[in-house]
Design a protein around this motif. Structure first.
Motif, PDB file in Angstrom:
ATOM      1  N   ARG A  74       0.822  -1.208   0.000  1.00  0.00           N
ATOM      2  CA  ARG A  74       0.000   0.000   0.000  1.00  0.00           C
ATOM      3  C   ARG A  74       0.864   1.269   0.000  1.00  0.00           C
ATOM      4  NH1 ARG A  74      -5.607  -1.055   2.163  1.00  0.00           N
ATOM      5  NH2 ARG A  74      -5.833  -3.317   2.089  1.00  0.00           N
ATOM      6  N   ARG A  77       1.838   2.529  -3.341  1.00  0.00           N
ATOM      7  CA  ARG A  77       0.795   3.240  -4.086  1.00  0.00           C
ATOM      8  C   ARG A  77       0.787   4.735  -3.777  1.00  0.00           C
ATOM      9  NH1 ARG A  77      -4.255  -0.621  -2.464  1.00  0.00           N
ATOM     10  NH2 ARG A  77      -3.107  -2.610  -2.508  1.00  0.00           N
ATOM     11  N   LEU A  78       1.269   5.108  -2.587  1.00  0.00           N
ATOM     12  CA  LEU A  78       1.307   6.526  -2.231  1.00  0.00           C
ATOM     13  C   LEU A  78       2.366   7.282  -3.028  1.00  0.00           C
ATOM     14  CD1 LEU A  78       0.981   6.277   1.657  1.00  0.00           C
ATOM     15  CD2 LEU A  78      -0.734   7.166   0.062  1.00  0.00           C
ATOM     16  N   LEU A 106       5.451   8.171  -2.407  1.00  0.00           N
ATOM     17  CA  LEU A 106       6.128   9.230  -1.665  1.00  0.00           C
ATOM     18  C   LEU A 106       7.612   9.249  -2.006  1.00  0.00           C
ATOM     19  CD1 LEU A 106       4.460   8.645   1.820  1.00  0.00           C
ATOM     20  CD2 LEU A 106       3.931  10.456   0.173  1.00  0.00           C
ATOM     21  N   TRP A 164      10.706   6.890   0.014  1.00  0.00           N
ATOM     22  CA  TRP A 164      10.048   6.242   1.138  1.00  0.00           C
ATOM     23  C   TRP A 164      10.697   4.909   1.507  1.00  0.00           C
ATOM     24  CZ3 TRP A 164       7.506   1.471   1.165  1.00  0.00           C
ATOM     25  CH2 TRP A 164       7.270   0.888  -0.091  1.00  0.00           C
ATOM     26  N   VAL A 188      -0.269  14.562   3.772  1.00  0.00           N
ATOM     27  CA  VAL A 188       0.172  13.211   3.402  1.00  0.00           C
ATOM     28  C   VAL A 188      -0.394  12.194   4.384  1.00  0.00           C
ATOM     29  CG1 VAL A 188       2.182  11.688   3.212  1.00  0.00           C
ATOM     30  CG2 VAL A 188       2.276  13.989   2.255  1.00  0.00           C
ATOM     31  N   ARG A 206      -4.033  11.710   3.705  1.00  0.00           N
ATOM     32  CA  ARG A 206      -4.227  10.988   2.436  1.00  0.00           C
ATOM     33  C   ARG A 206      -3.986   9.492   2.606  1.00  0.00           C
ATOM     34  NH1 ARG A 206      -0.724  10.211  -2.207  1.00  0.00           N
ATOM     35  NH2 ARG A 206       0.882  11.542  -1.293  1.00  0.00           N
ATOM     36  N   ALA A 207      -3.094   9.154   3.562  1.00  0.00           N
ATOM     37  CA  ALA A 207      -2.728   7.752   3.759  1.00  0.00           C
ATOM     38  C   ALA A 207      -3.722   6.971   4.603  1.00  0.00           C
ATOM     39  CB  ALA A 207      -1.346   7.678   4.403  1.00  0.00           C
ATOM     40  N   VAL A 223      -5.793   4.561   2.760  1.00  0.00           N
ATOM     41  CA  VAL A 223      -4.917   3.609   2.066  1.00  0.00           C
ATOM     42  C   VAL A 223      -4.552   2.454   2.977  1.00  0.00           C
ATOM     43  CG1 VAL A 223      -2.655   3.299   0.961  1.00  0.00           C
ATOM     44  CG2 VAL A 223      -4.008   5.363   0.498  1.00  0.00           C
TER      45      VAL A 223
END
Length: 202
Positions: free
Chosen positions: A31, A34-35, A37, A40, A85, A88-89, A92
């Motif tokens: 997952r 998919r962000l 970032l 990361w 952020v 938004r997560a 997710v």
């Protein structure tokens, strides 16, 4: 022969096998990708504690409180950008306790929290390097089907259940508080003492 004594390529294979036992961690990695970032990694306890659980024949998620996700975005150092952020997560990760931090911002709050000046990090890897114990300096992420593993101090201590201090930033009391909790949960750990001459940040 213990895993920590194997050649590095075999240790990496053993790391992947150990981490793959933790279905929550594998889901977090999937997952997190998919962000998208910048820079990361999933790092800290969820990684090395999964290995400890494997070595000590415990359930893969035992003792793991949360999953740390570091990223590095120096373009916007505001709390508001980091908070966006984090929000938004939330959907997710669907209820999994994931702690997300922009490591480009750490120097803005570290001294107030820990009483030690933190120079600005230059990358996520730089932030991982400053963990309180060298054993904790491991980050992983998925790039498609490829595993990217950052482990500047190797993996032997992780597999050998050895906690080694890393007096480059975190103060002694942080190291000792963490190791006390870890030893309660994983009594087979060997905790090496903080060096008496060490001054964080020196």
């Amino acid at each position: 022969m213990r895993i920590g004594q194997l050649p590095l390529d075999e240790q990496l294979a053993a790391l992947r096998a150990a981490l793959s036992r933790n279905e929550v961690l594998m889901d977090v990695l999937d997952r997190a990708a998919r962000l998208d970032l910048p820079g990361w990694y999933v790092t800290a306890g969820a990684v090395f504690q999964t290995v400890w659980n494997t070595v000590t024949d415990r359930p893969a998620t035992a003792g793991i409180e949360d999953y740390d996700l570091f990223y590095f975005d120096a373009a916007d150092l505001s709390w508001e950008a980091e908070d966006q952020v984090i929000h938004r997560a939330v959907p997710v990760f669907d209820g999994v306790p994931v702690e997300i931090r922009n490591e480009a911002r750490v120097h803005l709050w570290y001294e107030a929290k820990f009483g030690v000046v933190c120079a600005p990090h230059t990358s996520t890897e730089d932030a991982i390097d400053s963990s309180a114990a060298t054993t904790c300096c491991v980050g992983i992420r998925l790039e498609g089907t490829r595993w990217r593993v950052y482990a500047p101090h190797g993996l032997a201590d992780v597999f050998n259940l050895v906690i080694r201090p890393n007096p480059v930033l975190a103060p002694r009391e942080v190291y000792e508080a963490k190791t006390r909790r870890w030893q309660q949960e994983w009594p087979d750990l060997t905790v090496l003492p903080w060096p008496t001459s060490a001054t964080p940040g020196s």
